[in-house]
Design an enzyme around this catalytic site. Structure first.
Site, PDB file in Angstrom:
ATOM      1  N   ALA A  29       0.831  -1.206   0.000  1.00  0.00           N
ATOM      2  CA  ALA A  29       0.000   0.000   0.000  1.00  0.00           C
ATOM      3  C   ALA A  29       0.859   1.247   0.000  1.00  0.00           C
ATOM      4  O   ALA A  29       2.048   1.189   0.329  1.00  0.00           O
ATOM      5  CB  ALA A  29      -0.926   0.008   1.209  1.00  0.00           C
ATOM      6  N   ASN A  30       0.262   2.364  -0.367  1.00  0.00           N
ATOM      7  CA  ASN A  30       0.886   3.672  -0.194  1.00  0.00           C
ATOM      8  C   ASN A  30       0.406   4.248   1.128  1.00  0.00           C
ATOM      9  O   ASN A  30      -0.672   3.902   1.608  1.00  0.00           O
ATOM     10  CB  ASN A  30       0.447   4.624  -1.309  1.00  0.00           C
ATOM     11  CG  ASN A  30       1.123   4.338  -2.625  1.00  0.00           C
ATOM     12  OD1 ASN A  30       1.469   3.192  -2.923  1.00  0.00           O
ATOM     13  ND2 ASN A  30       1.311   5.361  -3.415  1.00  0.00           N
ATOM     14  N   ARG A  31       1.175   5.164   1.674  1.00  0.00           N
ATOM     15  CA  ARG A  31       0.789   5.868   2.877  1.00  0.00           C
ATOM     16  C   ARG A  31      -0.285   6.893   2.518  1.00  0.00           C
ATOM     17  O   ARG A  31      -0.026   7.775   1.704  1.00  0.00           O
ATOM     18  CB  ARG A  31       2.015   6.619   3.370  1.00  0.00           C
ATOM     19  CG  ARG A  31       2.349   6.409   4.782  1.00  0.00           C
ATOM     20  CD  ARG A  31       3.555   7.242   5.114  1.00  0.00           C
ATOM     21  NE  ARG A  31       4.758   6.434   5.270  1.00  0.00           N
ATOM     22  CZ  ARG A  31       4.978   5.613   6.288  1.00  0.00           C
ATOM     23  NH1 ARG A  31       4.079   5.439   7.235  1.00  0.00           N
ATOM     24  NH2 ARG A  31       6.095   4.939   6.364  1.00  0.00           N
TER      25      ARG A  31
END
Ligand code: C5P
Length: 217
Positions: A29-31
């Site tokens: 995932a991305n932040r």
């Protein structure tokens, strides 16, 4: 003050991260907290728009008057965006994972104690923004976001052309900790760059929505 009016307009917004499963217990995932996208959805609804918020996994309440569609992966987000069309405006705030695992393991990948690591093969996810911009159902106003750590305006200007968006809203994630409540937005379009002051995310959202209302008027 002057209140933006978006009555009768359908605004499609993506927000949050996407989660790309590796196995049943792990993901890529991305932040992203989703806070800025949710604030924009709330501001658009307050301005009278019909709002569809396609959201990745976040821990935020649905803003009043907003229709929320929950998704997990980039591919699900792409499908939900297409299903929500037509729209007058699309604002793509989601931090979509650029890659996903080539093969999701059906069972948890186990450490075998030998120190060897599992191979992780990545494949590219669809670019939802670029696809929407090229679609024959393209909304008349398409706005992308760009989180950058350096050369914020240069990267946003390049992104404008590459994605085919009308505006790219750039924010400097090096100076403002992600997940925080303050943001500084730079709205990059063919007309030039408009830099907003440092603002709480809800005020930045209201300013952006006011600019959208002006553009549609
Ligand atoms: O260049 P980058 O992919 O970071 O551009 C970010 C913009 O593109 C954001 O508006 C984001 O929501 C959108 N995006 C997308 N689908 C992707 C990657 C990014 O819609 N797969």
């Amino acid at each position: 003050g002057c209140r933006s009016n978006l009555t009768g307009k359908h605004i499609l917004i993506t927000a949050g991260p996407t989660h790309e499963p590796i196995d049943p217990v792990r993901y890529i995932a991305n932040r992203s907290s989703g806070k800025q996208g949710y604030a924009i959805a709330a501001a658009a609804a307050r301005a009278g728009a019909k709002v569809t918020l396609v959201s990745g996994p976040v821990a935020l309440p649905t803003p009043p008057g907003v229709t929320r569609v929950d998704v997990e992966t980039a591919r699900q987000m792409a499908t939900a965006v297409e299903a929500a069309l037509p729209a007058d405006v699309a604002i793509m705030v989601a931090a979509v994972a650029d890659w996903r695992s080539a093969g999701e393991a059906a069972r948890k990948i186990k450490k075998d104690g030998s120190g060897s690591v599992p191979p992780l093969q990545l494949v590219e996810n669809p670019d939802i923004l670029a696809t929407l911009c090229r679609s024959d159902r393209r909304p008349p106003l398409v706005i992308g976001f760009a989180a950058e750590t350096n050369d914020v305006i240069d990267h946003a200007t390049a992104k404008l052309a590459r994605k085919g968006a009308d505006w790219i809203v750039a924010n400097d994630v090096a100076t403002h900790a992600m997940g925080g409540n303050i943001n500084r937005l730079h709205i990059v379009s063919a007309a030039g760059v408009e830099s907003l002051p440092e603002l709480p995310k809800d005020a930045a959202a209201a300013a952006l929505i006011e600019k959208v209302a002006h553009a549609l008027a």
